[in-house]
Design a protein around this motif. Structure first.
Motif, PDB file in Angstrom:
ATOM      1  N   SER A  31       0.796  -1.229   0.000  1.00 33.93           N
ATOM      2  CA  SER A  31       0.000   0.000   0.000  1.00 33.93           C
ATOM      3  C   SER A  31       0.829   1.281   0.000  1.00 33.93           C
ATOM      4  CB  SER A  31      -0.942   0.010   1.213  1.00 33.93           C
ATOM      5  OG  SER A  31      -0.209   0.069   2.413  1.00 33.93           O
ATOM      6  N   MET A  32       2.126   1.199  -0.173  1.00 32.64           N
ATOM      7  CA  MET A  32       2.948   2.412  -0.250  1.00 32.64           C
ATOM      8  C   MET A  32       2.779   3.023  -1.636  1.00 32.64           C
ATOM      9  SD  MET A  32       7.053   2.986   0.327  1.00 32.64           S
ATOM     10  CE  MET A  32       7.036   2.836   2.096  1.00 32.64           C
ATOM     11  N   ALA A  33       2.350   4.261  -1.671  1.00 40.67           N
ATOM     12  CA  ALA A  33       2.097   4.947  -2.941  1.00 40.67           C
ATOM     13  C   ALA A  33       3.391   5.510  -3.520  1.00 40.67           C
ATOM     14  CB  ALA A  33       1.100   6.080  -2.721  1.00 40.67           C
ATOM     15  N   PRO A  34       3.447   5.645  -4.855  1.00 41.58           N
ATOM     16  CA  PRO A  34       4.610   6.297  -5.458  1.00 41.58           C
ATOM     17  C   PRO A  34       4.823   7.677  -4.836  1.00 41.58           C
ATOM     18  CG  PRO A  34       3.239   5.308  -7.145  1.00 41.58           C
ATOM     19  CD  PRO A  34       2.477   5.216  -5.853  1.00 41.58           C
ATOM     20  N   GLY A  35       6.048   7.988  -4.573  1.00 36.98           N
ATOM     21  CA  GLY A  35       6.394   9.268  -3.968  1.00 36.98           C
ATOM     22  C   GLY A  35       6.478   9.229  -2.455  1.00 36.98           C
ATOM     23  N   GLU A  36       5.977   8.169  -1.846  1.00 42.94           N
ATOM     24  CA  GLU A  36       6.066   8.034  -0.392  1.00 42.94           C
ATOM     25  C   GLU A  36       7.409   7.430  -0.014  1.00 42.94           C
ATOM     26  OE1 GLU A  36       2.762   5.693   0.958  1.00 42.94           O
ATOM     27  OE2 GLU A  36       1.475   7.453   1.106  1.00 42.94           O
ATOM     28  N   GLY A  37       7.778   7.640   1.205  1.00 41.18           N
ATOM     29  CA  GLY A  37       9.003   7.059   1.715  1.00 41.18           C
ATOM     30  C   GLY A  37       8.991   7.051   3.228  1.00 41.18           C
ATOM     31  N   VAL A  38       9.923   6.336   3.767  1.00 43.81           N
ATOM     32  CA  VAL A  38      10.065   6.275   5.214  1.00 43.81           C
ATOM     33  C   VAL A  38      11.550   6.100   5.536  1.00 43.81           C
ATOM     34  CG1 VAL A  38       9.733   3.771   5.364  1.00 43.81           C
ATOM     35  CG2 VAL A  38       9.153   5.213   7.318  1.00 43.81           C
ATOM     36  N   ALA A  39      11.954   6.647   6.663  1.00 50.75           N
ATOM     37  CA  ALA A  39      13.339   6.511   7.093  1.00 50.75           C
ATOM     38  C   ALA A  39      13.374   6.240   8.598  1.00 50.75           C
ATOM     39  CB  ALA A  39      14.138   7.769   6.776  1.00 50.75           C
ATOM     40  N   LEU A  40      14.361   5.513   9.004  1.00 47.53           N
ATOM     41  CA  LEU A  40      14.578   5.227  10.415  1.00 47.53           C
ATOM     42  C   LEU A  40      16.009   5.624  10.750  1.00 47.53           C
ATOM     43  CD1 LEU A  40      13.675   3.977  13.113  1.00 47.53           C
ATOM     44  CD2 LEU A  40      14.432   1.763  12.231  1.00 47.53           C
ATOM     45  N   GLU A  41      16.152   6.491  11.745  1.00 47.79           N
ATOM     46  CA  GLU A  41      17.476   6.916  12.205  1.00 47.79           C
ATOM     47  C   GLU A  41      17.723   6.328  13.581  1.00 47.79           C
ATOM     48  OE1 GLU A  41      16.999  11.193  12.034  1.00 47.79           O
ATOM     49  OE2 GLU A  41      18.053  11.232  10.114  1.00 47.79           O
ATOM     50  N   VAL A  42      18.969   5.952  13.820  1.00 49.02           N
ATOM     51  CA  VAL A  42      19.358   5.366  15.099  1.00 49.02           C
ATOM     52  C   VAL A  42      20.437   6.246  15.720  1.00 49.02           C
ATOM     53  CG1 VAL A  42      20.237   3.325  16.271  1.00 49.02           C
ATOM     54  CG2 VAL A  42      18.897   3.064  14.173  1.00 49.02           C
ATOM     55  N   PHE A  43      20.207   6.617  16.978  1.00 51.30           N
ATOM     56  CA  PHE A  43      21.144   7.456  17.723  1.00 51.30           C
ATOM     57  C   PHE A  43      21.666   6.679  18.917  1.00 51.30           C
ATOM     58  CE2 PHE A  43      18.172  10.152  15.531  1.00 51.30           C
ATOM     59  CZ  PHE A  43      18.955  11.178  15.026  1.00 51.30           C
ATOM     60  N   ASP A  44      22.935   6.902  19.236  1.00 52.36           N
ATOM     61  CA  ASP A  44      23.493   6.255  20.420  1.00 52.36           C
ATOM     62  C   ASP A  44      23.141   7.063  21.672  1.00 52.36           C
ATOM     63  OD1 ASP A  44      25.280   8.420  20.530  1.00 52.36           O
ATOM     64  OD2 ASP A  44      27.030   7.235  19.959  1.00 52.36           O
ATOM     65  N   GLY A  45      23.632   6.637  22.805  1.00 50.85           N
ATOM     66  CA  GLY A  45      23.320   7.279  24.075  1.00 50.85           C
ATOM     67  C   GLY A  45      23.813   8.707  24.202  1.00 50.85           C
ATOM     68  N   GLU A  46      24.711   9.121  23.302  1.00 48.82           N
ATOM     69  CA  GLU A  46      25.221  10.493  23.311  1.00 48.82           C
ATOM     70  C   GLU A  46      24.595  11.316  22.187  1.00 48.82           C
ATOM     71  OE1 GLU A  46      29.491  10.410  23.430  1.00 48.82           O
ATOM     72  OE2 GLU A  46      29.490   8.962  25.082  1.00 48.82           O
ATOM     73  N   SER A  47      23.473  10.832  21.660  1.00 42.67           N
ATOM     74  CA  SER A  47      22.705  11.503  20.598  1.00 42.67           C
ATOM     75  C   SER A  47      23.457  11.632  19.278  1.00 42.67           C
ATOM     76  CB  SER A  47      22.228  12.891  21.059  1.00 42.67           C
ATOM     77  OG  SER A  47      21.379  12.748  22.170  1.00 42.67           O
ATOM     78  N   ARG A  48      24.422  10.753  19.051  1.00 44.18           N
ATOM     79  CA  ARG A  48      25.131  10.732  17.765  1.00 44.18           C
ATOM     80  C   ARG A  48      24.394   9.801  16.818  1.00 44.18           C
ATOM     81  NH1 ARG A  48      30.799   9.673  20.584  1.00 44.18           N
ATOM     82  NH2 ARG A  48      29.615   7.788  20.950  1.00 44.18           N
ATOM     83  N   LEU A  49      24.160  10.265  15.589  1.00 46.36           N
ATOM     84  CA  LEU A  49      23.538   9.431  14.571  1.00 46.36           C
ATOM     85  C   LEU A  49      24.523   8.331  14.196  1.00 46.36           C
ATOM     86  CD1 LEU A  49      21.185   8.958  12.573  1.00 46.36           C
ATOM     87  CD2 LEU A  49      22.406  10.479  10.988  1.00 46.36           C
ATOM     88  N   ILE A  50      24.106   7.074  14.364  1.00 48.83           N
ATOM     89  CA  ILE A  50      25.009   5.968  14.032  1.00 48.83           C
ATOM     90  C   ILE A  50      24.534   5.150  12.843  1.00 48.83           C
ATOM     91  CG2 ILE A  50      25.923   5.776  16.374  1.00 48.83           C
ATOM     92  CD1 ILE A  50      24.153   3.084  16.363  1.00 48.83           C
ATOM     93  N   ALA A  51      23.248   5.292  12.478  1.00 45.82           N
ATOM     94  CA  ALA A  51      22.726   4.526  11.346  1.00 45.82           C
ATOM     95  C   ALA A  51      21.449   5.168  10.836  1.00 45.82           C
ATOM     96  CB  ALA A  51      22.445   3.091  11.775  1.00 45.82           C
ATOM     97  N   SER A  52      21.197   4.971   9.561  1.00 41.54           N
ATOM     98  CA  SER A  52      19.908   5.356   8.988  1.00 41.54           C
ATOM     99  C   SER A  52      19.583   4.388   7.861  1.00 41.54           C
ATOM    100  CB  SER A  52      19.915   6.804   8.497  1.00 41.54           C
ATOM    101  OG  SER A  52      20.901   7.002   7.520  1.00 41.54           O
ATOM    102  N   VAL A  53      18.318   4.041   7.794  1.00 38.57           N
ATOM    103  CA  VAL A  53      17.819   3.143   6.751  1.00 38.57           C
ATOM    104  C   VAL A  53      16.596   3.822   6.158  1.00 38.57           C
ATOM    105  CG1 VAL A  53      16.937   0.841   6.231  1.00 38.57           C
ATOM    106  CG2 VAL A  53      18.598   1.128   8.085  1.00 38.57           C
ATOM    107  N   SER A  54      16.553   3.945   4.827  1.00 41.03           N
ATOM    108  CA  SER A  54      15.410   4.607   4.210  1.00 41.03           C
ATOM    109  C   SER A  54      14.915   3.825   3.004  1.00 41.03           C
ATOM    110  CB  SER A  54      15.766   6.041   3.804  1.00 41.03           C
ATOM    111  OG  SER A  54      16.812   6.042   2.862  1.00 41.03           O
ATOM    112  N   VAL A  55      13.632   3.990   2.735  1.00 39.12           N
ATOM    113  CA  VAL A  55      12.984   3.378   1.581  1.00 39.12           C
ATOM    114  C   VAL A  55      12.155   4.461   0.911  1.00 39.12           C
ATOM    115  CG1 VAL A  55      11.312   1.664   0.819  1.00 39.12           C
ATOM    116  CG2 VAL A  55      12.859   1.126   2.705  1.00 39.12           C
ATOM    117  N   ASN A  56      12.334   4.619  -0.401  1.00 36.23           N
ATOM    118  CA  ASN A  56      11.558   5.577  -1.176  1.00 36.23           C
ATOM    119  C   ASN A  56      10.882   4.851  -2.314  1.00 36.23           C
ATOM    120  OD1 ASN A  56      12.338   8.064   0.174  1.00 36.23           O
ATOM    121  ND2 ASN A  56      14.370   7.604  -0.615  1.00 36.23           N
ATOM    122  N   ALA A  57       9.587   5.079  -2.467  1.00 34.48           N
ATOM    123  CA  ALA A  57       8.817   4.445  -3.531  1.00 34.48           C
ATOM    124  C   ALA A  57       8.834   5.343  -4.768  1.00 34.48           C
ATOM    125  CB  ALA A  57       7.394   4.195  -3.076  1.00 34.48           C
ATOM    126  N   ILE A  58       9.426   4.861  -5.830  1.00 37.14           N
ATOM    127  CA  ILE A  58       9.493   5.617  -7.084  1.00 37.14           C
ATOM    128  C   ILE A  58       8.962   4.711  -8.190  1.00 37.14           C
ATOM    129  CG2 ILE A  58      10.999   6.751  -8.750  1.00 37.14           C
ATOM    130  CD1 ILE A  58      13.008   7.116  -6.404  1.00 37.14           C
TER     131      ILE A  58
END
Length: 76
Positions: free
Chosen positions: A43-70
């Motif tokens: 059910s994800m429509a073209p143009g939609e996307g989602v991302a997940l960011e992961v931060f460590d205990g010191e608020s540093r971004l350590i990972a990101s995973v994203s999906v974009n529907a094109i």
């Protein structure tokens, strides 16, 4: 164990969890995005996307995973 924060781009509540390492946090992020894709069940429509960011205990971004529907015209 360190605490990691998982933040979705669609403003779901931030989820915090204790994990053993950055590698474990990465695995959790990939598994979470995979579960989300199973849950949307096509059910994800073209143009939609989602991302997940992961931060460590010191608020540093350590990972990101994203999906974009094109959708490319003429390809389906």
């Amino acid at each position: 164990m360190p605490t990691y924060s998982f933040k979705w781009s669609d403003r779901r509540p931030i989820h915090e969890i204790e994990l053993t390492s950055d590698d474990h946090a990465w695995s959790e992020a990939v598994a979470s995005v995979g579960q989300l894709l199973r849950d949307v069940d096509g059910s994800m429509a073209p143009g939609e996307g989602v991302a997940l960011e992961v931060f460590d205990g010191e608020s540093r971004l350590i990972a990101s995973v994203s999906v974009n529907a094109i959708r490319h015209r003429g390809g389906l």
